[in-house]
Design an enzyme around this catalytic site. Structure first.
Site, PDB file in Angstrom:
ATOM      1  CD  GLU A 111      -3.142  -0.154   0.124  1.00 30.59           C
ATOM      2  OE1 GLU A 111      -3.407   0.373  -1.109  1.00 30.59           O
ATOM      3  OE2 GLU A 111      -3.708  -1.235   0.352  1.00 30.59           O
ATOM      4  CG  HIS A 112      -0.203   5.006   0.652  1.00 25.26           C
ATOM      5  ND1 HIS A 112      -0.509   6.168  -0.047  1.00 25.26           N
ATOM      6  CD2 HIS A 112      -1.130   4.811   1.353  1.00 25.26           C
ATOM      7  CE1 HIS A 112      -1.604   6.625   0.422  1.00 25.26           C
ATOM      8  NE2 HIS A 112      -2.088   5.695   1.400  1.00 25.26           N
TER       9      HIS A 112
ATOM     10  N   GLY B  16     -17.249   4.511  -4.300  1.00 25.00           N
ATOM     11  CA  GLY B  16     -16.760   5.481  -3.550  1.00 25.00           C
ATOM     12  C   GLY B  16     -16.021   4.874  -2.151  1.00 25.00           C
TER      13      GLY B  16
ATOM     14  N   GLY C 265     -13.490   2.815  -2.038  1.00 26.75           N
ATOM     15  CA  GLY C 265     -12.041   2.443  -2.136  1.00 26.75           C
ATOM     16  C   GLY C 265     -11.817   0.700  -2.968  1.00 26.75           C
TER      17      GLY C 265
ATOM     18  CB  SER D 167     -16.902   2.033  -7.976  1.00 28.19           C
ATOM     19  OG  SER D 167     -16.974   3.150  -7.897  1.00 28.19           O
TER      20      SER D 167
ATOM     21  CG  ASP E 242      -7.100   1.481  -8.920  1.00 31.49           C
ATOM     22  OD1 ASP E 242      -6.688   0.983  -7.953  1.00 31.49           O
ATOM     23  OD2 ASP E 242      -7.672   2.774  -8.427  1.00 31.49           O
TER      24      ASP E 242
HETATM   25  P1  ADP Z   1     -13.865   4.115  -5.947  1.00 36.89           P
HETATM   26  O1  ADP Z   1     -13.090   4.182  -7.188  1.00 36.89           O
HETATM   27  O2  ADP Z   1     -13.128   4.045  -4.637  1.00 36.89           O
HETATM   28  O3  ADP Z   1     -15.076   3.514  -5.615  1.00 36.89           O
HETATM   29  P2  ADP Z   1     -13.980   6.864  -6.715  1.00 36.89           P
HETATM   30  O4  ADP Z   1     -14.332   8.314  -5.985  1.00 36.89           O
HETATM   31  O5  ADP Z   1     -12.742   6.600  -7.324  1.00 36.89           O
HETATM   32  O6  ADP Z   1     -14.252   5.771  -5.556  1.00 36.89           O
HETATM   33  O7  ADP Z   1     -15.189   6.706  -7.823  1.00 36.89           O
HETATM   34  C1  ADP Z   1     -16.168   6.979  -7.405  1.00 36.89           C
HETATM   35  C2  ADP Z   1     -16.932   7.711  -8.625  1.00 36.89           C
HETATM   36  O8  ADP Z   1     -17.156   6.745  -9.850  1.00 36.89           O
HETATM   37  C3  ADP Z   1     -18.430   7.900  -8.435  1.00 36.89           C
HETATM   38  O9  ADP Z   1     -18.663   9.330  -7.727  1.00 36.89           O
HETATM   39  C4  ADP Z   1     -19.066   8.056  -9.720  1.00 36.89           C
HETATM   40  O10 ADP Z   1     -18.776   9.330 -10.390  1.00 36.89           O
HETATM   41  C5  ADP Z   1     -18.404   6.961 -10.515  1.00 36.89           C
HETATM   42  N1  ADP Z   1     -19.135   5.679 -10.745  1.00 36.89           N
HETATM   43  C6  ADP Z   1     -18.580   4.637 -10.146  1.00 36.89           C
HETATM   44  N2  ADP Z   1     -19.516   3.803 -10.359  1.00 36.89           N
HETATM   45  C7  ADP Z   1     -20.881   4.326 -10.561  1.00 36.89           C
HETATM   46  C8  ADP Z   1     -22.055   3.884 -10.761  1.00 36.89           C
HETATM   47  N3  ADP Z   1     -22.522   2.584 -10.651  1.00 36.89           N
HETATM   48  N4  ADP Z   1     -23.248   4.911 -11.283  1.00 36.89           N
HETATM   49  C9  ADP Z   1     -22.524   6.211 -11.424  1.00 36.89           C
HETATM   50  N5  ADP Z   1     -21.329   6.609 -11.149  1.00 36.89           N
HETATM   51  C10 ADP Z   1     -20.396   5.513 -10.909  1.00 36.89           C
HETATM   52 MG    MG Z   2     -11.638   5.195  -7.616  1.00 36.97          MG
END
Ligand code: ADP
Ligand code: MG
Length: 406
Positions: A46-47, A143, A145, A148, A193
């Site tokens: 990590e990091h 969001g 981690g 997504s 990622d």
């Molecule tokens: P993580 O990657 O850790 O989940 P991020 O902040 O990097 O968090 O990414 C989250 C962003 O990705 C959301 O705010 C949105 O813009 C986009 N996102 C991811 N999955 C979806 C979804 N199923 N529907 C709409 N937006 C999504």
């Molecule tokens: Mg992300």
């Protein structure tokens, strides 16, 4: 053949089934294409992705799935898109792709991939992509981690491949998505990622050398242990600034040590340069040097089924992130302590925060037979002590992005 008449098993099965039904009720016809791309969890390392180290992630059995069909009754070449999770609709004009704009919206993540794809395949090929109805749904926590965002990018790139008939190289695809995250989300992420979401394999972790960008598969097909992911459901907002600060501190320390890569620094080197570093720089350096070593050892431990050793490395990683790198938070520390409290006799080998820190998830190595008991215990105690509902699930290493066959 169509998606409605095929049954799908496995981790994407439910998602594909639901998405097909939603698409039909919304658009009165079945989708022509469905693609899926997974989130990821990092077991250790990590990091250090931006410090020339290694990471050891796996794709998880949680996916973003996108369904689409061409729209024939339209003059304008637009992708009309809805996120089921957010119940938001937006569109991307294929003749006039969006420019980066902050703060990022989900259409931006997708738009960034459309733009990168157009650059690679050329305007001529890109112009073959028709107006489409697009619907997507995800069971990767948004969001949390588990990336997504990369899952959404990689799924989008996979959709464009199948729609255009042009298949990118896997590495090319991952790098295109990383670029979209840099340019359109303003997140200067490493390669982990998107590489995880593209290259994920069932039955293997991925030892990714962030210096050479080489991947070594680390086979993992044990029935004995499971990977438990716990979402703390907190996200402290200082993460952006602190990330930049850590990078700057590491760069400053490396310069003072007098080499160009952390891979060339041993713990003896670090001791001999101790006096030239500030206390903070020294602590950061201790994390980087020790975490690179732990990640190497973790890959060996998995290959030889030494779960006790792997568990100890995970606890040590957490300790280092908590005290030397200072990117943990009270909720993550609590989750790790709860896992440690269960101990070996209760089925826990090791646990640590995973991802950037200041919230998000922990990853815990548990005996498969005891995974349910362990999750219940952690969930109850976390609720009792923090007032927050944690969300827990187990995952095996999962298959990377793919097209769902009809
Ligand atoms: P993580 O990657 O850790 O989940 P991020 O902040 O990097 O968090 O990414 C989250 C962003 O990705 C959301 O705010 C949105 O813009 C986009 N996102 C991811 N999955 C979806 C979804 N199923 N529907 C709409 N937006 C999504
Ligand atoms: Mg992300």
């Amino acid at each position: 053949n169509s998606f409605e008449n095929t049954s799908y098993d496995g981790p994407v099965g439910d998602l594909v089934h639901r998405l097909t039904q939603s698409f039909i009720s919304e658009h009165s016809r079945p989708p022509q294409w469905i693609v899926a791309a997974p989130g990821r969890v990092n077991l250790i390392g990590e990091h250090i992705d931006y410090n020339d180290g290694y990471v050891l992630p796996m794709a998880i059995e949680r996916y973003v799935a996108i369904a689409a069909a061409p729209r024939e009754d339209e003059d304008s070449r637009v992708a009309s898109i809805r996120s089921v999770n957010l119940n938001e609709r937006d569109q991307i004009d294929l003749n006039d792709l969006p420019k980066p704009s902050l703060p990022p919206k989900w259409t931006g993540y997708m738009g960034g991939v459309f733009a990168g794809f157009q650059d690679r395949v050329g305007a001529e090929t890109f112009s073959q992509i028709p107006a489409m109805d697009v619907l997507f749904e995800s069971n990767v926590p948004i969001g949390g981690g588990l990336s997504s965002s990369a899952a959404l990018e990689v799924a989008t790139a996979t959709l464009l491949e199948v729609v255009s008939g042009v298949t990118l190289g896997l590495e090319e695809k991952a790098l295109l998505c990383q670029q979209a995250e840099h340019d359109y989300a303003g997140v200067p992420c490493g390669i982990m990622d998107q590489f995880s979401s593209v290259f994920g394999k069932e039955n293997a972790f991925m030892l990714l050398d962030c210096r050479s960008q080489q991947i070594r598969d680390v086979p993992f097909d044990s029935d004995h242990v499971s990977i438990l992911i716990t979402n703390s459901n907190v996200k402290h907002e200082l993460s952006g600034g602190e990330y930049g600060l850590r990078r700057a501190q590491c760069d400053a320390a490396l310069k003072k040590i007098g080499v160009t890569s952390w891979r060339d620094v041993t713990s003896d080197d670090l001791q001999s340069k101790r006096a030239s570093l500030s206390d903070v720089e020294y602590s950061r350096a201790c994390h980087v040097v020790s975490e690179i070593e732990r990640t190497r050892k973790a890959a060996v431990a998995i290959e030889s089924g030494q779960w006790e050793t792997l568990g100890e490395l995970m606890y040590a990683s957490h300790h280092s992130l908590q005290h030397d790198y200072e990117v943990s938070c009270r909720e993550l520390d609590l989750l790790v302590e709860l896992a440690r409290g269960v101990g070996r006799s209760g089925g826990v080998y090791g646990s640590r925060m995973t991802g950037g820190g200041f919230g998000g998830c922990t990853v815990t190595l548990v005996e498969s037979d005891k995974a349910v008991e362990v999750s219940d215990h952690i969930q109850n105690q976390y609720k009792k002590q923090s007032g927050i509902d944690a969300h827990l699930f187990a995952s095996l290493p999962a298959k990377g992005a793919h097209v769902i066959p009809r």
